[in-house]
Design an enzyme around this catalytic site. Structure first.
Site, short mmCIF file in Angstrom:
data_model
loop_
_atom_site.label_atom_id
_atom_site.label_comp_id
_atom_site.label_asym_id
_atom_site.label_seq_id
_atom_site.Cartn_x
_atom_site.Cartn_y
_atom_site.Cartn_z
N ASP A 10 0.82 -1.21 0.00
CA ASP A 10 0.00 0.00 0.00
C ASP A 10 0.86 1.26 0.00
O ASP A 10 1.87 1.34 0.70
CB ASP A 10 -0.85 -0.06 1.29
CG ASP A 10 -1.82 1.09 1.43
OD1 ASP A 10 -2.77 1.14 0.65
OD2 ASP A 10 -1.62 1.93 2.33
N GLU A 39 1.21 -0.46 -5.13
CA GLU A 39 0.16 0.54 -5.27
C GLU A 39 0.82 1.91 -5.27
O GLU A 39 1.21 2.44 -4.24
CB GLU A 39 -0.85 0.49 -4.13
CG GLU A 39 -2.06 1.37 -4.46
CD GLU A 39 -2.56 2.29 -3.35
OE1 GLU A 39 -3.63 2.90 -3.55
OE2 GLU A 39 -1.90 2.43 -2.32
#
Ligand code: GLC
Length: 523
Positions: A199, A241
Site C-alpha cells: 500500500d 500501489e
C-alpha cells in the site's frame, strides 16, 4: 520465481463485506470460506484481501494497530489460516495488503512514542516542533485533512501523516522500521500467503525541497525489501500501489540487477477507459499507452476498473477531471477527494452493453486484470454512506434477508436496496446476466494466450470512435475491436480475410459494420 501471475486474473475481496458466519452483521474469514466456490467459478486465480489486521477501522483497516493479528470481527489467526488453506485447496492464491507507510495511532509503537521522547519507538515516526517542514507535499485526503502535520498533545510535537491524522507515517530513515516491516512480512509469508499488495509506497520517505513522493531513498528501501524477499521467499509476489504517471511508475519495477515489484497497478489508464467510453473517442487511451514505457522482462502491469477507493482522477488533467465529474458525478455526494465514489454498474448507467464493453476492453489490454467484488453482478453503490464505504457494502448473494450476507438485524452497513433483483442466485441461470457474462469473458480470455500475455499494437481504424488493437504471441494473433459510440460504425480491418469472433462465435469479413457499443475479439 515461477511467473504464474502473468496468466492470472485477480479478485479484490473485502472480508467484512462477503459473508457473515457468526450472525454479528459483519463478514468474516469463516464466512468467506463458504463463498470461495463463487470466486473460483468466475475463473479467477488469485485473491487480494483488503487489510484483515487488528485496527480501529478508521480507514477501512488501512490503519493497523497490530500487524500480527486478525481483526476480531474477521475471526482469529486460525480462521485466517483455514481461509488460506481452503483457497489453496481450490487452486486459488492469496495476497494480503501490506500497509507499510503508516500505522494506526492506536498501534503500541505510536502509543509508546508519543508518551516518551526517549522511547526507542519515538524515532519510529516523523516529528516536528513547528509542523512547517515539507511544505511542498500535497494533501491526499483533501476533503478531510488540512495539513500533513498534526499536533499531538501527549507528545508535545507535530507528527507527519500522508493520510488521516489517525494514521501517523512511519519513519523509514530508521533502519529498525525496515526490520520491523520485514518481520511482519515473514510472519505472514511463513503462514503460506502468496504475496502482498503493498500500500501507498511512494510516500515512505520525506526530504525537504521535494514533494516527498517517489524519492530515491524510497526506491533503495524497496530494493532492499525485494532482496530480502528473493533470498527468503523466492515465490512471493509483490504488487505496488503507486498512484502515479507511467514514467514515475517504471522505477517501481526496478532493474534486472535491482528489482523492486513484479507488478504495478497502471493507474493512469483506468480513468481514460471511462473517459473514452463517455466521449465516444479512443484518443485518451491511445495517448496514455503511447506514454507507457516498456517494462522489464518478467514484470507486468495490473489493470482494474474499480476498487475499494474512489475512482481516482489524480492522473488526469484538471480539465478532464472537471469533465469526468460532470459526466460521472452529477450529484455532489458522488465526488470524493480527487475522484468519484461510485461502483462500476451505476457508472455505466446500469446499461449492460456499456458494462460489457468496458469489461471486454479492460480484459483485453496488456496486464494482469483485477476485478472488484460485487462488480461481477453489477452491484450498485450507496452514496449516502460516508467516506468510501458506499462501494464497500455487503455482497448480494440471494433475495433472502440481508441478501444472504448475514442473519443479523443490524449490519456494518446496509445492503443496497435493489438486492432482490441484483444478486448471485438470480443471475446464475440467466446466460446474459452480469455474472455469466463475467464468466464468459474470463473463460474466452483464458483460452487465448495472446490476450493473457501477448504483445500489443494499436490498429488504425480511421475512425476515432472505433478502437482496435492486436494482441499477439507466437503464431497466434487476436484483433480486438470496440465501437465506443452509440451509433453504428463502418470500418475496414487491416487484412482482407474472414474473421471469427471468439466471443460470439460468429464470422465477419474485413469490411464490417459495427453495431453500437459492439465488441469483437477476432481471430
Ligand atoms: C491506499 C488504500 C486506501 C487507503 C490509503 C491509506 O491508497 O487503497 O484505501 O485509505 O492507502 O492507507
Amino acid at each position: 520465481m515461477s511467473e504464474w501471475y502473468h496468466d492470472s486474473v485477480f479478485y479484490e475481496l473485502y472480508i467484512r463485506a462477503y459473508q457473515d458466519s457468526t450472525g454479528n452483521g459483519r463478514g468474516d474469514f469463516r464466512g468467506a470460506i463458504e463463498r470461495l466456490d463463487h470466486i473460483k467459478s468466475l475463473g479467477v486465480d488469485c485473491i487480494w484481501i483488503m487489510p484483515h489486521y487488528a485496527s480501529p477501522l478508521l480507514d477501512g483497516g488501512y490503519d493497523i494497530s497490530d500487524y500480527r493479528d486478525v481483526h476480531p470481527d474477521f475471526g482469529t489467526l486460525d480462521d485466517f489460516k483455514a481461509f488460506l488453506d481452503a483457497a489453496h485447496a481450490r487452486g486459488l492464491r492469496v495476497v494480503t495488503d501490506l500497509v507499510m507507510n503508516h500505522t494506526s495511532d492506536q498501534h503500541p509503537w505510536f502509543q509508546a512514542a508519543r508518551q516518551d521522547k526517549d522511547s526507542p519507538y519515538r524515532d519510529y515516526y516523523v516529528w516536528s516542533d513547528t509542523g512547517t517542514e515539507y511544505a511542498e507535499t500535497r494533501i491526499i485526503f483533501l476533503d478531510v485533512e488540512a495539513s500533513n502535520w498534526s499536533y499531538d498533545d501527549v507528545a508535545g510535537q507535530y507528527f507527519w501523516h500522508r493520510f488521516y491524522s489517525s494514521q501517523p507515517d512511519l519513519n523509514y530513515d530508521n533502519p529498525k522500521v525496515h526490520e520491523e516491516m520485514f518481520d511482519v512480512m515473514r510472519f505472514w509469508l511463513d503462514m503460506g500467503i502468496d504475496g502482498f499488495r503493498v500500500d501507498a509506497i511512494p510516500y515512505l520517505y520525506e526530504r525537504e525541497g521535494t514533494n516527498c513522493e517517489n524519492l530515491p531513498e524510497t526506491h533503495l528501501f524497496l530494493q532492499k525489501m525485494r532482496r530480502m524477499v528473493d533470498a527468503e521467499y523466492p515465490e512471493c509476489l509483490l504488487i505496488a500501489e503507486a498512484n502515479m504517471w507511467p514514467e514515475e511508475l517504471l522505477p517501481y519495477f526496478g532493474t534486472a540487477e535491482n528489482p523492486e515489484f513484479q507488478i504495478c497497478f497502471h493507474f493512469p489508464i483506468m480513468p481514460r477507459l471511462y473517459q473514452a467510453l463517455r466521449a465516444q473517442d479512443k484518443t485518451a487511451i491511445e495517448e496514455i499507452w503511447a506514454r507507457t514505457p516498456d517494462i522489464p522482462e518478467g514484470t507486468s502491469w495490473m489493470t482494474f476498473l474499480r476498487n475499494h477507493d474512489e475512482l481516482t482522477l489524480e492522473m488526469v488533467t484538471p480539465e478532464v477531471r472537471q469533465w469526468m465529474w460532470e459526466q460521472y458525478a452529477p450529484e455532489p455526494r458522488m465526488k470524493q477527494n480527487m475522484g468519484i465514489r461510485r461502483r462500476l454498474a451505476p457508472l455505466m448507467d446500469n446499461n449492460k452493453q456499456k458494462w460489457f464493453l468496458i469489461n471486454a476492453l479492460f480484459l483485453s489490454l496488456p496486464g494482469v486484470p483485477i476485478l472488484y467484488y460485487g462488480d461481477e453482478i453489477g452491484m450498485s453503490d450507496n452514496i449516502w454512506l460516508p467516506d468510501r464505504h458506499g462501494v464497500r457494502t455487503p455482497m448480494q448473494w440471494d433475495a433472502s434477508k440481508n441478501a444472504g450476507f448475514s442473519d443479523a438485524d443490524e449490519l456494518y452497513f446496509p445492503v443496497i436496496e435493489n438486492y432482490r433483483e441484483v444478486n448471485v442466485a438470480a443471475q446464475e441461470k440467466d446466460p446474459t446476466s452480469y455474472l455469466n457474462l463475467t464468466r464468459r469473458l474470463l473463460q474466452v480470455r483464458s483460452e487465448q494466450p495472446a490476450l493473457r500475455h501477448g504483445g500489443f499494437a494499436f490498429v488504425e481504424t480511421g475512425n476515432t470512435a472505433v478502437l482496435a488493437f492486436r494482441r499477439f504471441i507466437d503464431e497466434q494473433s487476436i484483433l480486438c475491436v470496440f465501437n465506443l459510440s452509440d451509433e453504428e460504425q463502418v470500418v475496414m480491418l487491416d487484412e482482407k480475410r474472414p474473421y471469427r469472433d471468439v466471443l460470439s462465435n460468429e464470422n465477419a469479413t474485413f469490411d464490417i459494420s459495427l453495431a453500437p457499443r459492439a465488441v469483437h475479439w477476432f481471430i
